[in-house]
Write a protein that holds these residues in place. Structure first.
Motif, PDB file in Angstrom:
ATOM      1  N   GLN A   1       0.835  -1.198   0.000  1.00 10.61           N
ATOM      2  CA  GLN A   1       0.000   0.000   0.000  1.00 10.61           C
ATOM      3  C   GLN A   1       0.871   1.250   0.000  1.00 10.61           C
ATOM      4  O   GLN A   1       0.567   2.237  -0.671  1.00 10.61           O
ATOM      5  CB  GLN A   1      -0.951  -0.002   1.200  1.00 10.61           C
ATOM      6  CG  GLN A   1      -2.013  -1.068   1.082  1.00 10.61           C
ATOM      7  CD  GLN A   1      -2.867  -1.208   2.318  1.00 10.61           C
ATOM      8  OE1 GLN A   1      -2.455  -0.855   3.421  1.00 10.61           O
ATOM      9  NE2 GLN A   1      -4.075  -1.723   2.137  1.00 10.61           N
ATOM     10  N   ARG A   2       1.979   1.221   0.728  1.00 13.81           N
ATOM     11  CA  ARG A   2       2.898   2.359   0.760  1.00 13.81           C
ATOM     12  C   ARG A   2       3.519   2.606  -0.620  1.00 13.81           C
ATOM     13  O   ARG A   2       3.622   3.736  -1.068  1.00 13.81           O
ATOM     14  CB  ARG A   2       3.993   2.139   1.799  1.00 13.81           C
ATOM     15  CG  ARG A   2       4.975   3.319   1.889  1.00 13.81           C
ATOM     16  CD  ARG A   2       5.954   3.184   3.029  1.00 13.81           C
ATOM     17  NE  ARG A   2       5.350   2.915   4.313  1.00 13.81           N
ATOM     18  CZ  ARG A   2       4.729   3.811   5.073  1.00 13.81           C
ATOM     19  NH1 ARG A   2       4.604   5.043   4.654  1.00 13.81           N
ATOM     20  NH2 ARG A   2       4.229   3.473   6.240  1.00 13.81           N
ATOM     21  N   ALA A   3       3.919   1.540  -1.298  1.00 10.18           N
ATOM     22  CA  ALA A   3       4.518   1.682  -2.625  1.00 10.18           C
ATOM     23  C   ALA A   3       3.506   2.246  -3.622  1.00 10.18           C
ATOM     24  O   ALA A   3       3.860   3.068  -4.468  1.00 10.18           O
ATOM     25  CB  ALA A   3       5.067   0.344  -3.111  1.00 10.18           C
ATOM     26  N   LEU A   4       2.251   1.816  -3.510  1.00 15.38           N
ATOM     27  CA  LEU A   4       1.216   2.364  -4.389  1.00 15.38           C
ATOM     28  C   LEU A   4       1.021   3.844  -4.098  1.00 15.38           C
ATOM     29  O   LEU A   4       0.919   4.651  -5.024  1.00 15.38           O
ATOM     30  CB  LEU A   4      -0.097   1.600  -4.220  1.00 15.38           C
ATOM     31  CG  LEU A   4      -1.287   2.129  -5.020  1.00 15.38           C
ATOM     32  CD1 LEU A   4      -0.978   2.228  -6.514  1.00 15.38           C
ATOM     33  CD2 LEU A   4      -2.520   1.258  -4.774  1.00 15.38           C
ATOM     34  N   ALA A   5       0.973   4.222  -2.828  1.00 17.14           N
ATOM     35  CA  ALA A   5       0.844   5.633  -2.463  1.00 17.14           C
ATOM     36  C   ALA A   5       2.017   6.440  -3.013  1.00 17.14           C
ATOM     37  O   ALA A   5       1.833   7.550  -3.528  1.00 17.14           O
ATOM     38  CB  ALA A   5       0.757   5.783  -0.948  1.00 17.14           C
TER      39      ALA A   5
ATOM     40  N   GLY B   1       1.531  13.102  -8.946  1.00 23.17           N
ATOM     41  CA  GLY B   1       0.865  14.314  -8.498  1.00 23.17           C
ATOM     42  C   GLY B   1      -0.384  14.153  -7.654  1.00 23.17           C
ATOM     43  O   GLY B   1      -1.096  15.125  -7.400  1.00 23.17           O
ATOM     44  N   ILE B   2      -0.675  12.947  -7.197  1.00 22.00           N
ATOM     45  CA  ILE B   2      -1.854  12.713  -6.361  1.00 22.00           C
ATOM     46  C   ILE B   2      -1.379  12.478  -4.928  1.00 22.00           C
ATOM     47  O   ILE B   2      -0.658  11.520  -4.651  1.00 22.00           O
ATOM     48  CB  ILE B   2      -2.673  11.495  -6.863  1.00 22.00           C
ATOM     49  CG1 ILE B   2      -3.113  11.702  -8.305  1.00 22.00           C
ATOM     50  CG2 ILE B   2      -3.871  11.249  -5.956  1.00 22.00           C
ATOM     51  CD1 ILE B   2      -4.021  12.887  -8.533  1.00 22.00           C
ATOM     52  N   ASP B   3      -1.781  13.355  -4.032  1.00 22.68           N
ATOM     53  CA  ASP B   3      -1.302  13.317  -2.654  1.00 22.68           C
ATOM     54  C   ASP B   3      -2.139  12.365  -1.807  1.00 22.68           C
ATOM     55  O   ASP B   3      -3.161  12.742  -1.240  1.00 22.68           O
ATOM     56  CB  ASP B   3      -1.331  14.726  -2.062  1.00 22.68           C
ATOM     57  CG  ASP B   3      -0.644  14.789  -0.715  1.00 22.68           C
ATOM     58  OD1 ASP B   3       0.217  13.931  -0.452  1.00 22.68           O
ATOM     59  OD2 ASP B   3      -0.975  15.700   0.074  1.00 22.68           O
TER      60      ASP B   3
ATOM     61  N   LEU C   1      -4.955   5.965 -10.581  1.00 24.11           N
ATOM     62  CA  LEU C   1      -4.837   4.537 -10.277  1.00 24.11           C
ATOM     63  C   LEU C   1      -4.814   3.724 -11.566  1.00 24.11           C
ATOM     64  O   LEU C   1      -4.013   2.794 -11.709  1.00 24.11           O
ATOM     65  CB  LEU C   1      -5.999   4.089  -9.384  1.00 24.11           C
ATOM     66  CG  LEU C   1      -5.918   4.522  -7.927  1.00 24.11           C
ATOM     67  CD1 LEU C   1      -7.273   4.385  -7.250  1.00 24.11           C
ATOM     68  CD2 LEU C   1      -4.857   3.717  -7.191  1.00 24.11           C
ATOM     69  N   ALA C   2      -5.676   4.085 -12.502  1.00 15.49           N
ATOM     70  CA  ALA C   2      -5.695   3.390 -13.794  1.00 15.49           C
ATOM     71  C   ALA C   2      -4.361   3.544 -14.502  1.00 15.49           C
ATOM     72  O   ALA C   2      -3.851   2.594 -15.113  1.00 15.49           O
ATOM     73  CB  ALA C   2      -6.839   3.920 -14.654  1.00 15.49           C
ATOM     74  N   LYS C   3      -3.773   4.731 -14.397  1.00 18.31           N
ATOM     75  CA  LYS C   3      -2.474   4.976 -15.033  1.00 18.31           C
ATOM     76  C   LYS C   3      -1.380   4.120 -14.380  1.00 18.31           C
ATOM     77  O   LYS C   3      -0.571   3.521 -15.079  1.00 18.31           O
ATOM     78  CB  LYS C   3      -2.121   6.462 -14.927  1.00 18.31           C
ATOM     79  CG  LYS C   3      -0.851   6.842 -15.612  1.00 18.31           C
ATOM     80  CD  LYS C   3      -0.642   8.348 -15.563  1.00 18.31           C
ATOM     81  CE  LYS C   3       0.617   8.744 -16.295  1.00 18.31           C
ATOM     82  NZ  LYS C   3       0.821  10.193 -16.288  1.00 18.31           N
ATOM     83  N   VAL C   4      -1.362   4.060 -13.054  1.00 17.81           N
ATOM     84  CA  VAL C   4      -0.364   3.258 -12.350  1.00 17.81           C
ATOM     85  C   VAL C   4      -0.470   1.787 -12.742  1.00 17.81           C
ATOM     86  O   VAL C   4       0.528   1.136 -13.010  1.00 17.81           O
ATOM     87  CB  VAL C   4      -0.510   3.418 -10.813  1.00 17.81           C
ATOM     88  CG1 VAL C   4       0.297   2.364 -10.075  1.00 17.81           C
ATOM     89  CG2 VAL C   4      -0.099   4.815 -10.376  1.00 17.81           C
TER      90      VAL C   4
END
Length: 81
Positions: free
Chosen positions: A30-34, A41-43, A67-70
């Protein structure tokens, strides 16, 4: 805060976010996704990801697009039931 009365969830993408996060080639935490979200650019932080996945947090359209981009998927794939 507004609570959805239908099934208690505040989003329909949380379960899919978790599915895609765990299926990611390196099985993102979850940390890596954040961290990846912050790089575009999403905080958000780890706690926000946890609340999204559990359905406790609303997801903005910008967050959904990011999220879709990641995950390199279409937004539709994130919001499928």
């Amino acid at each position: 805060m507004f609570k959805n009365k239908s099934d208690g969830r505040n989003n329909i993408c949380g379960e899919n976010v978790r599915k895609f996060r765990l299926a990611y080639p390196s099985k993102l935490s979850q940390r890596a996704l954040a961290d990846k979200m912050q790089l575009i650019g999403i905080d958000v932080d780890k706690n926000a990801i946890q609340r999204i996945e559990s359905g406790q947090r609303f997801v903005t359209d910008l967050e959904l697009l990011s999220l879709a981009k990641v995950f390199d998927v279409k937004c539709d794939e994130l919001i499928q039931w």
